[in-house]
Write a protein that holds these residues in place. Structure first.
Motif, PDB file in Angstrom:
ATOM      1  N   LYS A  54       0.834  -1.209   0.000  1.00  0.00           N
ATOM      2  CA  LYS A  54       0.000   0.000   0.000  1.00  0.00           C
ATOM      3  C   LYS A  54       0.867   1.257   0.000  1.00  0.00           C
ATOM      4  O   LYS A  54       0.604   2.214  -0.738  1.00  0.00           O
ATOM      5  N   MET A  55       1.930   1.248   0.806  1.00  0.00           N
ATOM      6  CA  MET A  55       2.829   2.400   0.863  1.00  0.00           C
ATOM      7  C   MET A  55       3.489   2.644  -0.492  1.00  0.00           C
ATOM      8  O   MET A  55       3.636   3.789  -0.939  1.00  0.00           O
ATOM      9  N   VAL A  56       3.884   1.554  -1.159  1.00  0.00           N
ATOM     10  CA  VAL A  56       4.496   1.662  -2.486  1.00  0.00           C
ATOM     11  C   VAL A  56       3.524   2.291  -3.476  1.00  0.00           C
ATOM     12  O   VAL A  56       3.887   3.172  -4.261  1.00  0.00           O
ATOM     13  N   HIS A  57       2.283   1.839  -3.451  1.00  0.00           N
ATOM     14  CA  HIS A  57       1.283   2.387  -4.379  1.00  0.00           C
ATOM     15  C   HIS A  57       1.029   3.870  -4.095  1.00  0.00           C
ATOM     16  O   HIS A  57       0.909   4.675  -5.022  1.00  0.00           O
ATOM     17  N   GLN A  58       0.942   4.227  -2.824  1.00  0.00           N
ATOM     18  CA  GLN A  58       0.716   5.629  -2.480  1.00  0.00           C
ATOM     19  C   GLN A  58       1.876   6.503  -2.957  1.00  0.00           C
ATOM     20  O   GLN A  58       1.661   7.591  -3.514  1.00  0.00           O
ATOM     21  N   LYS A  59       3.100   6.034  -2.741  1.00  0.00           N
ATOM     22  CA  LYS A  59       4.276   6.813  -3.113  1.00  0.00           C
ATOM     23  C   LYS A  59       4.377   6.970  -4.631  1.00  0.00           C
ATOM     24  O   LYS A  59       4.601   8.071  -5.142  1.00  0.00           O
ATOM     25  N   LEU A  61       2.012   6.555  -6.947  1.00  0.00           N
ATOM     26  CA  LEU A  61       0.883   7.298  -7.526  1.00  0.00           C
ATOM     27  C   LEU A  61       0.991   8.793  -7.236  1.00  0.00           C
ATOM     28  O   LEU A  61       0.545   9.614  -8.044  1.00  0.00           O
ATOM     29  N   SER A  62       1.575   9.151  -6.089  1.00  0.00           N
ATOM     30  CA  SER A  62       1.717  10.574  -5.768  1.00  0.00           C
ATOM     31  C   SER A  62       2.610  11.278  -6.779  1.00  0.00           C
ATOM     32  O   SER A  62       2.473  12.480  -7.017  1.00  0.00           O
ATOM     33  N   VAL A  63       3.541  10.525  -7.389  1.00  0.00           N
ATOM     34  CA  VAL A  63       4.453  11.110  -8.380  1.00  0.00           C
ATOM     35  C   VAL A  63       3.918  10.922  -9.793  1.00  0.00           C
ATOM     36  O   VAL A  63       3.820  11.876 -10.570  1.00  0.00           O
ATOM     37  N   THR A  64       3.552   9.692 -10.143  1.00  0.00           N
ATOM     38  CA  THR A  64       3.146   9.403 -11.522  1.00  0.00           C
ATOM     39  C   THR A  64       1.794  10.005 -11.881  1.00  0.00           C
ATOM     40  O   THR A  64       1.471  10.098 -13.067  1.00  0.00           O
ATOM     41  N   SER A  65       1.016  10.436 -10.892  1.00  0.00           N
ATOM     42  CA  SER A  65      -0.254  11.096 -11.206  1.00  0.00           C
ATOM     43  C   SER A  65      -0.028  12.391 -11.984  1.00  0.00           C
ATOM     44  O   SER A  65      -0.959  12.933 -12.592  1.00  0.00           O
ATOM     45  N   GLN A  66       1.221  12.886 -11.979  1.00  0.00           N
ATOM     46  CA  GLN A  66       1.537  14.086 -12.763  1.00  0.00           C
ATOM     47  C   GLN A  66       1.322  13.856 -14.256  1.00  0.00           C
ATOM     48  O   GLN A  66       1.148  14.820 -15.011  1.00  0.00           O
ATOM     49  N   TYR A  67       1.330  12.602 -14.672  1.00  0.00           N
ATOM     50  CA  TYR A  67       1.103  12.315 -16.087  1.00  0.00           C
ATOM     51  C   TYR A  67      -0.318  12.663 -16.532  1.00  0.00           C
ATOM     52  O   TYR A  67      -0.609  12.660 -17.726  1.00  0.00           O
ATOM     53  N   GLY A 180      -4.387   0.872 -13.679  1.00  0.00           N
ATOM     54  CA  GLY A 180      -4.172  -0.392 -12.983  1.00  0.00           C
ATOM     55  C   GLY A 180      -3.759  -0.202 -11.536  1.00  0.00           C
ATOM     56  O   GLY A 180      -4.298  -0.856 -10.633  1.00  0.00           O
ATOM     57  N   TRP A 181      -2.820   0.694 -11.286  1.00  0.00           N
ATOM     58  CA  TRP A 181      -2.357   0.904  -9.911  1.00  0.00           C
ATOM     59  C   TRP A 181      -3.430   1.568  -9.058  1.00  0.00           C
ATOM     60  O   TRP A 181      -3.522   1.306  -7.867  1.00  0.00           O
ATOM     61  N   SER A 182      -4.245   2.400  -9.663  1.00  0.00           N
ATOM     62  CA  SER A 182      -5.350   3.012  -8.920  1.00  0.00           C
ATOM     63  C   SER A 182      -6.387   1.956  -8.544  1.00  0.00           C
ATOM     64  O   SER A 182      -6.962   1.993  -7.450  1.00  0.00           O
ATOM     65  N   THR A 183      -6.628   1.006  -9.448  1.00  0.00           N
ATOM     66  CA  THR A 183      -7.565  -0.074  -9.152  1.00  0.00           C
ATOM     67  C   THR A 183      -7.044  -0.923  -8.001  1.00  0.00           C
ATOM     68  O   THR A 183      -7.793  -1.283  -7.084  1.00  0.00           O
ATOM     69  N   THR A 184      -5.762  -1.250  -8.030  1.00  0.00           N
ATOM     70  CA  THR A 184      -5.171  -2.024  -6.931  1.00  0.00           C
ATOM     71  C   THR A 184      -5.298  -1.258  -5.616  1.00  0.00           C
ATOM     72  O   THR A 184      -5.641  -1.836  -4.579  1.00  0.00           O
ATOM     73  N   MET A 185      -5.048   0.051  -5.678  1.00  0.00           N
ATOM     74  CA  MET A 185      -5.089   0.876  -4.473  1.00  0.00           C
ATOM     75  C   MET A 185      -6.511   1.000  -3.933  1.00  0.00           C
ATOM     76  O   MET A 185      -6.747   0.859  -2.728  1.00  0.00           O
ATOM     77  N   ASN A 186      -7.463   1.252  -4.810  1.00  0.00           N
ATOM     78  CA  ASN A 186      -8.825   1.563  -4.393  1.00  0.00           C
ATOM     79  C   ASN A 186      -9.746   0.357  -4.306  1.00  0.00           C
ATOM     80  O   ASN A 186     -10.847   0.464  -3.755  1.00  0.00           O
ATOM     81  N   THR A 187      -9.317  -0.772  -4.869  1.00  0.00           N
ATOM     82  CA  THR A 187     -10.172  -1.956  -4.848  1.00  0.00           C
ATOM     83  C   THR A 187      -9.500  -3.114  -4.115  1.00  0.00           C
ATOM     84  O   THR A 187      -9.939  -3.520  -3.037  1.00  0.00           O
TER      85      THR A 187
END
Length: 318
Positions: A54-59, A61-67, A180-187
């Motif tokens: 979970k920590m990996v996904h949060q970290k 996504l906080s950066v790659t969401s800039q895309y 995909g990573w958002s789905t893993t994080m949120n689901t």
């Protein structure tokens, strides 16, 4: 009346377990709980691994969401005009090539905008600045072909292509990585969190049931209250023993369910597959940018060589 009684019974059935869990949780927080059922070591290890995931996904996504932000590399101090963002560089170059006078060339640079404003990326901004610079030089040049103006125009076209390649990269990353990573994080990770919460509730219920039995709580018939230590099964009524066994069975069932959910989250290849897609999109972008600039560089080198030769020739003849 029957409906009211049924509602009251249902409320009581739901409230009593909640109250028991809450009371047990508060006693544990205050250090007043004598015994606390320990989770299996393998289960605790799975929890740690899920927390790390979970920590990996949060970290990430906080950066790659800039895309998802088109202007993530656009200079914050840059101020471009409405005309700058009106048409693509390629469109303006086409209009300039058909201009027969300085007035027509100027009109080409300020032509009515196309359907939507041009992208605000660094490469697009660089392309627009290069084309505007080329136009300024061409207007003041005494020769038909100013080498620097020509080179800047070619660079503008190439920079726009690089910018389009970057936008294609961003779209690919949004679709193949971020989704995909958002789905893993949120689901998936949420499923694991709910399963773990169910285990915690089952444990609290079990320990609350044991505590009531140990202390001779309401509903249990004990010979006497017990101050500490393990429950003496000889002092527990059949009713109390049955409730403890039911709570233990529920705890075991919820633990096994959570183990399965957490293993599924940890073992799924989807996050790694998504990361491979991220890298592939970046690779394609950088390869495309390399190809564009590799094609441009010899042209500009040729213009530079020709200008140097002309300059030396002029110096020698002076």
């Amino acid at each position: 009346m029957d409906k009211f009684q049924a509602f009251g019974k249902n409320f009581k059935d739901n409230f009593n377990p909640f109250a028991a869990r809450t009371g047990q949780y508060l006693r544990e927080q205050l250090g007043q709980a004598e015994d606390k059922t320990q989770l299996p070591p393998d289960y605790v290890e799975l929890e740690k691994r899920v927390d790390a995931l979970k920590m990996v996904h949060q970290k990430m996504l906080s950066v790659t969401s800039q895309y998802t932000n088109e202007a993530y590399d656009y200079p914050t101090n840059l101020r471009e005009s409405f005309n700058d963002l009106g048409r693509t560089v390629s469109e303006k170059v086409t209009l300039l090539s058909s201009a027969n006078s300085p007035a027509e060339a100027a009109a080409a640079m300020t032509a009515p905008p196309s359907a939507k404003p041009q992208p605000k990326t660094f490469s697009h901004a660089l392309a627009r600045a290069s084309l505007n610079s080329s136009h300024v030089l061409a207007q003041q040049s005494t020769s038909a072909d100013d080498p620097l103006a020509t080179a800047l125009e070619k660079y503008a076209i190439a920079s726009e292509k690089v910018g389009e390649a970057r936008l294609n990269q961003d779209s690919a990353i949004q679709a193949r990585f971020l989704a995909g990573w958002s789905t893993t994080m949120n689901t998936n990770l949420q499923f694991a969190a709910r399963a773990r919460k169910a285990v915690e509730n089952a444990r609290l219920s079990l320990d609350a049931t044991k505590a009531r039995a140990k202390n001779g709580g309401a509903g249990f018939n004990l010979g006497q209250k017990r101050d500490a230590g393990q429950i003496d099964e000889g002092d527990i009524s059949e009713e109390a023993r049955a409730e403890i066994e039911a709570a233990e069975d529920e705890f075991v069932a919820q633990t096994e369910e959570a183990v399965g959910v957490m293993k599924n989250v940890l073992d799924t290849p989807e996050p790694l597959r998504n990361l491979a897609e991220l890298i592939a999109a970046q690779l394609e972008y950088h390869k495309r940018a390399h190809d564009i600039l590799a094609e441009l560089a010899p042209m500009v080198d040729q213009l530079q060589s020709e200008q140097e030769a002309s300059y030396r020739k002029g110096r020698e003849g002076a």
